[in-house]
Write a protein that holds these residues in place. Structure first.
Motif, PDB file in Angstrom:
ATOM      1  N   GLY A 104       0.858  -1.254  -0.142  1.00 62.20           N
ATOM      2  CA  GLY A 104      -0.007   0.070   0.022  1.00 62.20           C
ATOM      3  C   GLY A 104       0.743   1.331   0.013  1.00 62.20           C
ATOM      4  O   GLY A 104       0.621   2.252  -0.729  1.00 62.20           O
ATOM      5  N   LEU A 105       1.864   1.148   0.826  1.00 56.76           N
ATOM      6  CA  LEU A 105       2.753   2.334   0.941  1.00 56.76           C
ATOM      7  C   LEU A 105       3.539   2.517  -0.527  1.00 56.76           C
ATOM      8  O   LEU A 105       3.661   3.751  -0.974  1.00 56.76           O
ATOM      9  CB  LEU A 105       3.928   2.096   1.789  1.00 56.76           C
ATOM     10  CG  LEU A 105       3.716   2.648   3.256  1.00 56.76           C
ATOM     11  CD1 LEU A 105       4.801   2.317   4.236  1.00 56.76           C
ATOM     12  CD2 LEU A 105       3.147   3.955   3.414  1.00 56.76           C
ATOM     13  N   GLN A 106       3.920   1.437  -1.102  1.00 54.69           N
ATOM     14  CA  GLN A 106       4.414   1.450  -2.431  1.00 54.69           C
ATOM     15  C   GLN A 106       3.579   2.147  -3.544  1.00 54.69           C
ATOM     16  O   GLN A 106       3.876   2.781  -4.489  1.00 54.69           O
ATOM     17  CB  GLN A 106       5.189   0.065  -2.877  1.00 54.69           C
ATOM     18  CG  GLN A 106       6.384  -0.226  -1.958  1.00 54.69           C
ATOM     19  CD  GLN A 106       6.712  -1.827  -2.140  1.00 54.69           C
ATOM     20  OE1 GLN A 106       5.938  -2.409  -2.724  1.00 54.69           O
ATOM     21  NE2 GLN A 106       7.927  -1.997  -1.826  1.00 54.69           N
ATOM     22  N   CYS A 158       1.216   4.080  -3.021  1.00 49.55           N
ATOM     23  CA  CYS A 158       0.929   5.531  -2.710  1.00 49.55           C
ATOM     24  C   CYS A 158       2.338   6.406  -3.282  1.00 49.55           C
ATOM     25  O   CYS A 158       2.186   7.216  -3.880  1.00 49.55           O
ATOM     26  CB  CYS A 158       0.845   5.885  -1.334  1.00 49.55           C
ATOM     27  SG  CYS A 158      -0.751   5.205  -0.546  1.00 49.55           S
ATOM     28  N   PHE A 212       1.890   6.478  -7.286  1.00 45.14           N
ATOM     29  CA  PHE A 212       0.909   7.168  -7.436  1.00 45.14           C
ATOM     30  C   PHE A 212       1.371   8.880  -7.444  1.00 45.14           C
ATOM     31  O   PHE A 212       1.132   9.740  -8.097  1.00 45.14           O
ATOM     32  CB  PHE A 212      -0.298   7.258  -6.502  1.00 45.14           C
ATOM     33  CG  PHE A 212      -1.522   8.156  -6.865  1.00 45.14           C
ATOM     34  CD1 PHE A 212      -2.018   7.657  -8.283  1.00 45.14           C
ATOM     35  CD2 PHE A 212      -1.970   9.068  -5.942  1.00 45.14           C
ATOM     36  CE1 PHE A 212      -3.232   8.621  -8.468  1.00 45.14           C
ATOM     37  CE2 PHE A 212      -3.136   9.865  -6.532  1.00 45.14           C
ATOM     38  CZ  PHE A 212      -3.784   9.540  -7.495  1.00 45.14           C
ATOM     39  N   GLY A 213       2.270   9.043  -6.224  1.00 42.74           N
ATOM     40  CA  GLY A 213       2.719  10.403  -6.164  1.00 42.74           C
ATOM     41  C   GLY A 213       3.776  10.676  -7.260  1.00 42.74           C
ATOM     42  O   GLY A 213       3.902  12.095  -7.563  1.00 42.74           O
ATOM     43  N   TYR A 242       0.717   5.944   8.145  1.00 43.93           N
ATOM     44  CA  TYR A 242      -0.235   6.422   7.479  1.00 43.93           C
ATOM     45  C   TYR A 242       0.161   7.743   6.953  1.00 43.93           C
ATOM     46  O   TYR A 242      -0.333   8.271   5.989  1.00 43.93           O
ATOM     47  CB  TYR A 242      -1.512   6.684   8.318  1.00 43.93           C
ATOM     48  CG  TYR A 242      -2.331   5.331   8.698  1.00 43.93           C
ATOM     49  CD1 TYR A 242      -2.853   4.713   7.639  1.00 43.93           C
ATOM     50  CD2 TYR A 242      -2.197   4.934  10.118  1.00 43.93           C
ATOM     51  CE1 TYR A 242      -3.530   3.367   8.164  1.00 43.93           C
ATOM     52  CE2 TYR A 242      -3.041   3.812  10.407  1.00 43.93           C
ATOM     53  CZ  TYR A 242      -3.545   2.896   9.278  1.00 43.93           C
ATOM     54  OH  TYR A 242      -4.138   1.866   9.591  1.00 43.93           O
ATOM     55  N   GLY A 249       2.325   7.429   4.037  1.00 46.78           N
ATOM     56  CA  GLY A 249       1.714   7.364   2.798  1.00 46.78           C
ATOM     57  C   GLY A 249       0.726   8.215   2.023  1.00 46.78           C
ATOM     58  O   GLY A 249       0.750   8.645   0.983  1.00 46.78           O
ATOM     59  N   LEU A 250       0.208   9.157   3.068  1.00 50.29           N
ATOM     60  CA  LEU A 250      -0.379  10.305   2.802  1.00 50.29           C
ATOM     61  C   LEU A 250       0.388  11.364   2.259  1.00 50.29           C
ATOM     62  O   LEU A 250       0.249  12.258   1.286  1.00 50.29           O
ATOM     63  CB  LEU A 250      -1.182  10.876   4.008  1.00 50.29           C
ATOM     64  CG  LEU A 250      -2.308  11.975   3.859  1.00 50.29           C
ATOM     65  CD1 LEU A 250      -3.341  11.330   2.941  1.00 50.29           C
ATOM     66  CD2 LEU A 250      -2.835  12.493   5.244  1.00 50.29           C
ATOM     67  N   PHE A 265       3.338  10.978   0.633  1.00 49.99           N
ATOM     68  CA  PHE A 265       3.490  10.201  -0.739  1.00 49.99           C
ATOM     69  C   PHE A 265       2.721  10.859  -1.796  1.00 49.99           C
ATOM     70  O   PHE A 265       2.992  11.177  -2.942  1.00 49.99           O
ATOM     71  CB  PHE A 265       3.505   8.820  -0.800  1.00 49.99           C
ATOM     72  CG  PHE A 265       5.065   8.349  -0.165  1.00 49.99           C
ATOM     73  CD1 PHE A 265       6.021   8.965  -0.013  1.00 49.99           C
ATOM     74  CD2 PHE A 265       4.740   6.940   0.191  1.00 49.99           C
ATOM     75  CE1 PHE A 265       7.188   8.261   0.542  1.00 49.99           C
ATOM     76  CE2 PHE A 265       5.914   6.515   0.771  1.00 49.99           C
ATOM     77  CZ  PHE A 265       7.108   6.853   0.676  1.00 49.99           C
ATOM     78  N   ILE A 266       1.351  11.112  -1.429  1.00 53.03           N
ATOM     79  CA  ILE A 266       0.461  11.733  -2.362  1.00 53.03           C
ATOM     80  C   ILE A 266       0.260  13.077  -2.442  1.00 53.03           C
ATOM     81  O   ILE A 266       0.321  13.857  -3.150  1.00 53.03           O
ATOM     82  CB  ILE A 266      -0.799  10.914  -2.249  1.00 53.03           C
ATOM     83  CG1 ILE A 266      -1.028   9.392  -2.544  1.00 53.03           C
ATOM     84  CG2 ILE A 266      -1.992  11.439  -3.158  1.00 53.03           C
ATOM     85  CD1 ILE A 266      -2.036   8.469  -2.109  1.00 53.03           C
TER      86      ILE A 266
END
Length: 135
Positions: A35-37, A39, A42-43, A114, A117-118, A120-121
């Motif tokens: 999930g982190l990857q 994100c 996506f960024g 969290y 990850g946030l 990263f976006i």
């Protein structure tokens, strides 16, 4: 990816403390890292879209239908998770040994992932908004 090793250790130790004995800690943690990857990718794609000016639709670039592309993407993600799972299983003793007494453990908590990850976006979005405001 070795850059996610500390995140893996942090999530893994959280699962060891909180989950039941029947839980599969490595698979659960690997899915969290995936999930982190996602994100992060996506960024990066947000920045790529802004700096290149093209709005590529990948399925059109490689000339396949959207549904076929989505199925292929899901299969790719499952294979990536499987590869990561095997890699982390093999390296787990080394990761635990490396990060067990790490100074970061005193202040970094698993819930902070969290925010990572946030970030990263949101950071690429803030960079783009700032660049648009300056130009």
């Amino acid at each position: 990816m070795r850059i996610f090793d500390y995140a893996f250790y942090s999530l893994y130790s959280l699962y060891l403390k909180k989950e039941k004995k029947s839980s599969n800690y490595i698979t659960n943690t690997t899915l969290g890292i995936l999930g982190l990857q996602i994100c992060l990718v996506f960024g990066i794609s947000i920045l790529f879209d802004y700096f290149t000016g093209i709005n590529p639709k990948i399925h059109e670039l490689i000339n396949i239908e959207k549904n076929t592309f989505l199925i292929g993407l899901v299969i790719f993600l499952l294979l990536w998770e499987r590869f990561s799972n095997k890699s982390y299983k093999k390296r787990l003793p080394n990761i635990i040994k490396k990060y067990k007494e790490h100074p970061r453990n005193k202040w970094f908590r698993a819930w902070m992932l969290y925010l990572v990850g946030l970030g990263f976006i949101l950071i690429p979005i803030f960079i783009i908004k700032t660049l648009k405001a300056l130009s």
